[in-house]
Scaffold this motif. Structure first.
Motif, PDB file in Angstrom:
ATOM      1  N   THR A  53       0.873  -1.169  -0.151  1.00 52.51           N
ATOM      2  CA  THR A  53       0.231  -0.033   0.109  1.00 52.51           C
ATOM      3  C   THR A  53       1.011   1.300  -0.103  1.00 52.51           C
ATOM      4  O   THR A  53       0.601   2.180  -0.791  1.00 52.51           O
ATOM      5  CB  THR A  53      -1.057   0.101   1.134  1.00 52.51           C
ATOM      6  N   ILE A  54       1.905   1.349   0.991  1.00 51.44           N
ATOM      7  CA  ILE A  54       2.906   2.446   0.903  1.00 51.44           C
ATOM      8  C   ILE A  54       3.517   2.428  -0.488  1.00 51.44           C
ATOM      9  O   ILE A  54       3.882   3.767  -0.992  1.00 51.44           O
ATOM     10  CB  ILE A  54       3.935   2.256   2.009  1.00 51.44           C
ATOM     11  N   LEU A  55       4.029   1.539  -1.078  1.00 48.82           N
ATOM     12  CA  LEU A  55       4.652   1.759  -2.245  1.00 48.82           C
ATOM     13  C   LEU A  55       3.834   2.349  -3.305  1.00 48.82           C
ATOM     14  O   LEU A  55       4.080   2.821  -4.335  1.00 48.82           O
ATOM     15  CB  LEU A  55       5.164   0.179  -2.825  1.00 48.82           C
ATOM     16  N   ILE A  56       2.532   1.707  -3.413  1.00 50.32           N
ATOM     17  CA  ILE A  56       1.392   2.154  -4.402  1.00 50.32           C
ATOM     18  C   ILE A  56       1.438   3.631  -4.248  1.00 50.32           C
ATOM     19  O   ILE A  56       1.062   4.447  -5.226  1.00 50.32           O
ATOM     20  CB  ILE A  56       0.239   1.280  -4.311  1.00 50.32           C
ATOM     21  N   LEU A  57       1.225   4.030  -3.062  1.00 53.50           N
ATOM     22  CA  LEU A  57       0.953   5.392  -2.657  1.00 53.50           C
ATOM     23  C   LEU A  57       2.070   6.313  -2.971  1.00 53.50           C
ATOM     24  O   LEU A  57       1.963   7.382  -3.801  1.00 53.50           O
ATOM     25  CB  LEU A  57       0.658   5.913  -1.265  1.00 53.50           C
ATOM     26  N   VAL A  75       4.738  10.075  -7.173  1.00 52.75           N
ATOM     27  CA  VAL A  75       5.759  10.201  -8.101  1.00 52.75           C
ATOM     28  C   VAL A  75       4.961  10.739  -9.172  1.00 52.75           C
ATOM     29  O   VAL A  75       5.420  11.552 -10.119  1.00 52.75           O
ATOM     30  CB  VAL A  75       6.593   9.123  -8.068  1.00 52.75           C
ATOM     31  N   ILE A  76       3.945  10.076  -9.735  1.00 51.61           N
ATOM     32  CA  ILE A  76       3.243  10.255 -11.050  1.00 51.61           C
ATOM     33  C   ILE A  76       2.667  11.514 -10.977  1.00 51.61           C
ATOM     34  O   ILE A  76       2.673  12.255 -11.974  1.00 51.61           O
ATOM     35  CB  ILE A  76       2.143   8.962 -11.359  1.00 51.61           C
ATOM     36  N   VAL A  77       1.997  11.812  -9.841  1.00 57.27           N
ATOM     37  CA  VAL A  77       1.077  13.099  -9.892  1.00 57.27           C
ATOM     38  C   VAL A  77       2.219  14.230  -9.830  1.00 57.27           C
ATOM     39  O   VAL A  77       2.146  15.325 -10.644  1.00 57.27           O
ATOM     40  CB  VAL A  77       0.391  13.188  -8.468  1.00 57.27           C
ATOM     41  N   ALA A  78       3.342  14.171  -8.938  1.00 53.76           N
ATOM     42  CA  ALA A  78       4.459  15.093  -9.046  1.00 53.76           C
ATOM     43  C   ALA A  78       5.102  15.135 -10.499  1.00 53.76           C
ATOM     44  O   ALA A  78       5.261  16.311 -11.186  1.00 53.76           O
ATOM     45  CB  ALA A  78       5.281  14.794  -8.137  1.00 53.76           C
ATOM     46  N   ASP A  79       5.218  14.158 -11.123  1.00 51.35           N
ATOM     47  CA  ASP A  79       5.821  14.238 -12.561  1.00 51.35           C
ATOM     48  C   ASP A  79       4.549  15.039 -13.453  1.00 51.35           C
ATOM     49  O   ASP A  79       5.154  15.615 -14.421  1.00 51.35           O
ATOM     50  CB  ASP A  79       6.129  12.948 -13.073  1.00 51.35           C
ATOM     51  N   SER A  80       3.579  14.547 -13.405  1.00 54.70           N
ATOM     52  CA  SER A  80       2.534  15.517 -14.107  1.00 54.70           C
ATOM     53  C   SER A  80       2.417  16.766 -13.994  1.00 54.70           C
ATOM     54  O   SER A  80       2.306  17.327 -14.901  1.00 54.70           O
ATOM     55  CB  SER A  80       1.425  14.648 -13.889  1.00 54.70           C
ATOM     56  N   PHE A  81       2.612  17.321 -12.889  1.00 57.61           N
ATOM     57  CA  PHE A  81       2.725  18.610 -12.269  1.00 57.61           C
ATOM     58  C   PHE A  81       4.086  19.307 -13.048  1.00 57.61           C
ATOM     59  O   PHE A  81       3.726  20.349 -13.581  1.00 57.61           O
ATOM     60  CB  PHE A  81       2.582  19.020 -11.070  1.00 57.61           C
TER      61      PHE A  81
END
Length: 176
Positions: A36-40, A45-51
């Motif tokens: 769960t922690i790894l998925i979060l 990371v994906i959200v930060a990368d998209s920003f």
């Protein structure tokens, strides 16, 4: 004396059971918590990368041509969406979403299908074997195209080397 020994043995077994139960609870927690922690973290990371990607419209990043458009991974955003209008035509450089089922000698093979999940492909990127991508040029969203390719002699899967495969491809749409 025997009663005392028996009582001590029972207490030791009870203590051992408690330790075992505690260990089992900890292991169960870790089996759930770690993934769960790894998925979060991956989502963060994906959200930060998209920003970061959305802020990359500056002149400094716009002039960087080290990454060609053909090799970029398609990521549909608000400005890019999957178009299913059958009047559109697949052209070199387009990013398309396709489904396919591959067969060798009329038999489906492992790894040769999208299982109806669809996959994005940049036409002309060379990410698929032979001239798979080129055979989709001129098709339209909704078209079913039969693509015939021959696996290269140095293909990683030894059973496929040099064999001809026929893929029934459905063009789901074109990203625009």
């Amino acid at each position: 004396m025997k009663k005392e020994n028996r009582k001590m043995a029972q207490e030791r077994r009870a203590e051992e059971r408690k330790r075992l139960q505690k260990k089992q609870r900890r292991n169960k927690f870790l089996k759930i918590a770690v993934p769960t922690i790894l998925i979060l973290l991956l989502i963060i990371v994906i959200v930060a990368d998209s920003f970061r990607s959305s802020d990359s419209g500056t002149d400094e990043n716009a002039s960087d041509s080290s990454v060609s458009e053909a090799s970029a991974t398609p990521t549909p955003t608000a400005a890019v969406s999957l178009q299913t209008d059958s009047s559109l035509t697949v052209e070199d450089g387009d990013t398309v979403n396709i489904d396919y089922v591959g067969k060798i000698d009329g038999t489906e093979f492992d790894g040769g299908s999208t299982d109806g999940m669809g996959t994005d492909l940049i036409i002309g990127s060379g990410s698929y074997i032979d001239d798979f991508e080129e055979q989709l040029i001129g098709s339209h969203p909704g078209d079913e195209v039969e693509v015939t390719v021959t696996f290269p002699e140095d293909y990683q899967e030894a059973d496929f080397r040099g064999k001809e495969a026929v893929f029934d491809v459905t063009v789901n749409g074109i990203y625009q």
